[in-house]
Design an enzyme around this catalytic site. Sequence first.
Site, mmCIF file in Angstrom:
data_model
loop_
_atom_site.group_PDB
_atom_site.id
_atom_site.type_symbol
_atom_site.label_atom_id
_atom_site.label_comp_id
_atom_site.label_asym_id
_atom_site.label_seq_id
_atom_site.Cartn_x
_atom_site.Cartn_y
_atom_site.Cartn_z
ATOM 1 C CB ALA A 105 -0.914 -0.002 1.215
ATOM 2 C CB SER B 99 0.592 11.654 1.309
ATOM 3 O OG SER B 99 0.067 11.570 2.624
ATOM 4 C CB ILE B 100 3.420 10.310 5.361
ATOM 5 C CG1 ILE B 100 2.879 11.749 5.456
ATOM 6 C CG2 ILE B 100 4.559 10.119 6.344
ATOM 7 C CD1 ILE B 100 2.355 12.097 6.821
ATOM 8 C CB ALA B 101 4.767 5.828 5.236
ATOM 9 C CD GLN B 102 6.976 3.151 -0.998
ATOM 10 O OE1 GLN B 102 6.628 4.171 -1.599
ATOM 11 N NE2 GLN B 102 7.757 2.227 -1.542
ATOM 12 C CE LYS C 230 2.644 4.613 8.358
ATOM 13 N NZ LYS C 230 1.577 5.001 9.349
ATOM 14 C CG ASP D 61 -7.010 8.164 8.699
ATOM 15 O OD1 ASP D 61 -8.020 8.589 8.102
ATOM 16 O OD2 ASP D 61 -5.964 7.846 8.115
#
Length: 247
Positions: A29, A32-35, A51, A184
């Site tokens: 996945a 915007s900040i991490a994958q 992550k 979230d």
Amino acid sequence: FDAIRALVESELKAPLSERFASFDERPLASASIAQVHCAILAHETEEVVVKVQRPGIARAIDSDLNILHFLARQVEEQAPDLALMDPVGIVEEFERAIRRELDFTNERRNIRTFTHNFADFEGLSIPRVHDGYSTSRLLTMELIKGVKVTQAPEKLGIDPYPVARKMLAALFAMIFRDGVFHGDLHPGNILINAVTTTDENGEDTTRGHIYLIDFGLVGRLTQKQRENILDILIGLSRRDYQLVARV
């Protein structure tokens, strides 16, 4: 992936092959900040997700925040009606939230808090963190093999109503019991696993087990705020809209 590899090796101070038996180069996945990448820990068989913060994202966010602050000040000066919405305050709140997300140490702390709070809550779990494989820019957790809550009825044959009741009970626990809530909760952060149990008559029952993931955004409520939310719910249930308006 070369940039991701370099960041992981820099954070763990070891070659990738020494810390992981395998590491999928394709992200499971992306945000915007991490994958997130699937991996298997070295010398173990446990599957995990890693992550990884995007290289250079902190500098990009600094630049974007400078632009947002400038625009917010211009709006307040040039459009008095919009100034009532406090655009500068909105940007400042956004900055505080996104800077907390940039430090994965905060997310590890949040996960520990929720793990403690829901230790005895049947039907809901929080992924376990591998502290030895986690830093401020890297977070390694157990792999949860589930589907989005919105896909559970179709893909797993799960009755959604018990899951909904369990999720509502969890939300009430966050708000009214703990004063700490997941900030979230979109469907991608609520995963469902199918759990089959056999009763004393030999009949199988399949139910959904809830896993909450991604604790980068967590909110906290004062006692007064919790009382106000309760008053709003009571007012709505009684159709006492004057009470709602007062709160």
